[in-house]
Design a protein around this motif. Structure first.
Motif, PDB file in Angstrom:
ATOM      1  N   LYS A   1      -5.668  -5.253  -2.476  1.00 38.53           N
ATOM      2  CA  LYS A   1      -5.879  -4.296  -1.031  1.00 38.53           C
ATOM      3  C   LYS A   1      -6.512  -2.914  -1.618  1.00 38.53           C
ATOM      4  O   LYS A   1      -6.559  -2.554  -2.752  1.00 38.53           O
TER       5      LYS A   1
ATOM      6  N   ARG B   1      -6.221  -0.045  -0.564  1.00 32.27           N
ATOM      7  CA  ARG B   1      -5.292   1.210  -0.995  1.00 32.27           C
ATOM      8  C   ARG B   1      -5.112   1.099  -2.449  1.00 32.27           C
ATOM      9  O   ARG B   1      -4.547   2.196  -2.984  1.00 32.27           O
ATOM     10  N   ASN B   2      -5.097  -0.096  -2.967  1.00 30.40           N
ATOM     11  CA  ASN B   2      -5.036  -0.077  -4.558  1.00 30.40           C
ATOM     12  C   ASN B   2      -5.801   0.641  -5.230  1.00 30.40           C
ATOM     13  O   ASN B   2      -5.621   1.132  -6.553  1.00 30.40           O
TER      14      ASN B   2
ATOM     15  N   HIS C   1      -5.178   4.080  -6.998  1.00 34.37           N
ATOM     16  CA  HIS C   1      -4.287   3.730  -7.859  1.00 34.37           C
ATOM     17  C   HIS C   1      -4.719   3.263  -9.212  1.00 34.37           C
ATOM     18  O   HIS C   1      -4.575   3.768 -10.336  1.00 34.37           O
TER      19      HIS C   1
ATOM     20  N   GLN D   1      -4.706   4.842 -12.509  1.00 41.92           N
ATOM     21  CA  GLN D   1      -4.340   4.195 -13.836  1.00 41.92           C
ATOM     22  C   GLN D   1      -4.959   4.149 -14.951  1.00 41.92           C
ATOM     23  O   GLN D   1      -4.727   4.240 -15.973  1.00 41.92           O
TER      24      GLN D   1
ATOM     25  N   PHE E   1      -6.816  -6.704 -10.417  1.00 39.71           N
ATOM     26  CA  PHE E   1      -5.752  -5.789 -10.485  1.00 39.71           C
ATOM     27  C   PHE E   1      -5.669  -5.322 -12.115  1.00 39.71           C
ATOM     28  O   PHE E   1      -5.474  -4.105 -12.436  1.00 39.71           O
TER      29      PHE E   1
ATOM     30  N   ARG F   1       3.139  -1.680  -6.378  1.00 41.71           N
ATOM     31  CA  ARG F   1       1.953  -1.506  -6.323  1.00 41.71           C
ATOM     32  C   ARG F   1       1.085  -2.661  -6.516  1.00 41.71           C
ATOM     33  O   ARG F   1      -0.087  -2.973  -5.708  1.00 41.71           O
TER      34      ARG F   1
ATOM     35  N   VAL G   1       1.448  -5.669  -5.253  1.00 37.92           N
ATOM     36  CA  VAL G   1       1.486  -6.320  -3.845  1.00 37.92           C
ATOM     37  C   VAL G   1       0.984  -5.700  -2.757  1.00 37.92           C
ATOM     38  O   VAL G   1       0.783  -5.778  -1.719  1.00 37.92           O
ATOM     39  N   GLY G   2       0.404  -4.332  -3.357  1.00 36.04           N
ATOM     40  CA  GLY G   2      -0.255  -3.370  -2.239  1.00 36.04           C
ATOM     41  C   GLY G   2       0.581  -2.763  -1.313  1.00 36.04           C
ATOM     42  O   GLY G   2       0.055  -2.357  -0.164  1.00 36.04           O
ATOM     43  N   GLU G   3       1.727  -2.257  -1.848  1.00 34.06           N
ATOM     44  CA  GLU G   3       2.827  -1.540  -0.821  1.00 34.06           C
ATOM     45  C   GLU G   3       2.232  -0.251  -0.567  1.00 34.06           C
ATOM     46  O   GLU G   3       1.456   0.483  -1.653  1.00 34.06           O
TER      47      GLU G   3
ATOM     48  N   ASN H   1       1.998   3.877  -0.648  1.00 34.64           N
ATOM     49  CA  ASN H   1       2.615   4.889  -1.355  1.00 34.64           C
ATOM     50  C   ASN H   1       3.995   5.529  -0.447  1.00 34.64           C
ATOM     51  O   ASN H   1       5.042   5.699  -1.481  1.00 34.64           O
TER      52      ASN H   1
END
Lengths: 301, 227
Positions: free
Chosen positions: A2, A4-5, A8, A12, A221, B105, B107-109, B111
């Protein structure tokens, strides 16, 4: 994965870069060493090449002498022919200088060790001939220029440093070629060492990779933070290497060169683009490729 | 729901591990899988995680048909399971909070959801005050509780615990088992692979015994079930 990852995963990469301090430092140090060896070798070869090029430029000349018995009109006529030859389309003459007998004598007298020998000569008994010093452009077509000059001045009156220029030019070409090959070999060795170091950092974290897989992380990921980390290692190493290389060049190399009056270093700013860009390219290539390939090996759990 | 239908598993080196296993675990069940070392318990777990593939037979976990499933779908299967290992398998360089958040994260949850739910799970395993600690700073029991919190963070239907009490003392073992029972009461299917027979007898839940790759008994808190 996704969208939105993405922030992050980038974050990371930064966090891992910071937390895996020892291995990150090791990878950066290896990268810096390789870059400095490569960079120093490049500037040395480049300076050597430029030095030989400068030397060869100064001997890229043909001297045409004028028989002392000739009248001024005859000499002027020869100069006119030389002028026309130099103005022809595609002329190989860059420029020429007419050196009078007096100027030639003065010039000779100024040379170290010759003052005493030549002191007894003056305008009345000047043994030196009037000379045209012709600077040519291209060594490949110099023979045709020689023939033209022989027609104007006579075959016996032409003296050139072409043979010497050719041998100096050959040395320069050889140095460039050998230098290029050595740099290529050095580059391959450097990249292999860097990749191996990054692989070690990944190997040290193979358990983390396995855990990520067990909790359902996709390959993208898992790999992404390692690639970000690889990019960071490459960028940091490139920045530090550029700084050290600049210091080495402007301080250490300049000090060494100062010992030899004939050597003048290429200005450091001439390397402003090539060195940092090359370092960055090596760093990024090694960092990204090494991270991506070595992580993939541990994905299969 | 987990269903093994005539499942046989032989490793690449020719070692047989499971032989014609038939087992049905319904949603909301609590099942112990027991057996001595080398009986086939670990292979069974590996098959459920699709770490290994069945040699023959059919294996279904929830909506995933593992015997046919392509490799690219494995991450999605694992996200639907909550797994706890004997050696905890926590990220040593992440804090307790980050370890639990990481699973979400993956699973793309969002924030905002992570910030709300991680404290809830840490509270559930009574580790709120240790959220900023690293796993190396925790006891074995505390590390396993973090692993539990991570396992249930994505609200999986099935929780698999592989020797969850293997590295903790007796008191902590009982506490962890209580935690698993609470998780089961939340409506989740719980599968506990163990060789700790004392624990099995104390909790009186459905117990499947494997030996030499074959199910030799399937008892429900004392009563023998049809295999």
């Amino acid at each position: 994965m996704k969208l939105r990852n993405i922030p992050h995963l980038i974050g990371q990469g930064f966090v891992s870069f910071w937390r895996n301090g020892a291995m990150t430092t090791a990878a950066i140090l290896v990268l810096i060493c390789c870059m400095l060896v490569l960079g120093s070798f490049y500037v040395v070869i480049d300076n050597l090449d430029k030095f030989i090029e400068d030397q060869s430029e100064s001997i890229k000349t043909i001297n045409a002498y004028v028989d002392g018995s000739e009248s001024d009109e005859a000499v002027n006529a020869k100069e006119l022919m030389l002028f026309e030859l130099s103005k022809m389309e595609n002329s190989n003459i860059d420029h020429y200088v007419r050196i009078t007998k007096a100027e030639a004598l003065e010039d000779m007298k100024n040379r170290e060790g010759l003052e005493d020998v030549l002191s007894k000569f003056d305008e009345s008994n000047n043994p030196l001939p009037e000379t045209f010093r012709i600077h040519f452009k291209d060594i490949d077509s110099v023979q045709s220029l020689m023939r033209d000059l022989e027609e104007i001045f006579g075959a016996d009156m032409i003296k050139s440093e072409v043979a010497m220029y050719e041998s100096v030019n050959d040395i320069s070409t050889t140095i460039t070629l050998v230098g290029l090959w050595l740099m290529l070999i050095l580059l391959v060795i450097a990249i292999l060492i860097i990749m191996n170091t990054v692989k070690l950092t990944v190997f040290a974290r193979r358990k983390d990779i396995a855990i990520m897989r067990y909790i359902g992380a996709t390959s993208t990921f898992v790999v992404s933070p390692f690639i970000v980390e690889g990019i960071l290692i490459g960028v940091v190493a490139a920045i530090i290497s550029t700084g050290i290389q600049y210091y080495l060049y402007t301080e250490v190399f300049a000090d060494i060169a100062a010992g030899y009056s004939a050597i003048s270093l290429v200005p450091a700013l001439d390397y402003l683009y090539i060195i940092p860009v090359a370092f960055l390219a090596i760093g990024l290539f090694a960092g990204i490729v090494a991270s991506a390939t070595s992580v993939k090996k541990h994905l299969d759990v | 729901m987990i269903e093994f239908k005539d499942v046989t598993m032989v490793y690449d080196n020719g070692t047989p591990a499971l032989n014609g296993v038939n087992l049905l675990i319904e949603d909301g069940d609590f099942v112990f899988i027991v057996g001595r070392s080398g009986a086939g318990k670990t292979t069974l777990t590996k098959l459920l995680l699709r770490e290994e593939r069945v040699s023959s037979g059919k294996l279904t976990v929830d909506k995933f048909k593992l015997d046919k499933m392509p490799r690219r779908k494995v991450p999605y299967l694992r996200r639907s399971l909550g797994v706890v290992f004997q050696d905890f398998r926590l990220f040593p360089n992440m804090t307790v909070y980050e370890n639990v958040a990481f699973a979400m994260r993956v699973v793309g949850e969002k924030n905002s959801v992570i910030k709300k739910r991680v404290p809830y799970f840490l509270n559930l395993v009574e580790l709120t005050d240790k959220a900023d600690r690293f796993p190396g700073e925790l006891s074995g029991g505390e590390q396993q509780r973090v692993a539990f919190a991570r396992a249930i963070a994505n609200n999986p239907k099935i929780v698999i615990a592989d020797e969850p009490t293997g590295n903790v003392d007796r008191k902590m073992s009982l506490e962890l088992m209580d935690l698993l029972i609470r998780i089961n009461k939340l409506g989740k299917t719980v599968l506990v692979v163990t060789h700790d027979m004392e624990l099995v007898e104390r909790f009186k839940k459905r117990t499947v015994t494997i030996d030499d790759g074959i199910i030799i008994s399937d008892k429900n808190g004392g009563a023998v079930l049809e295999a």
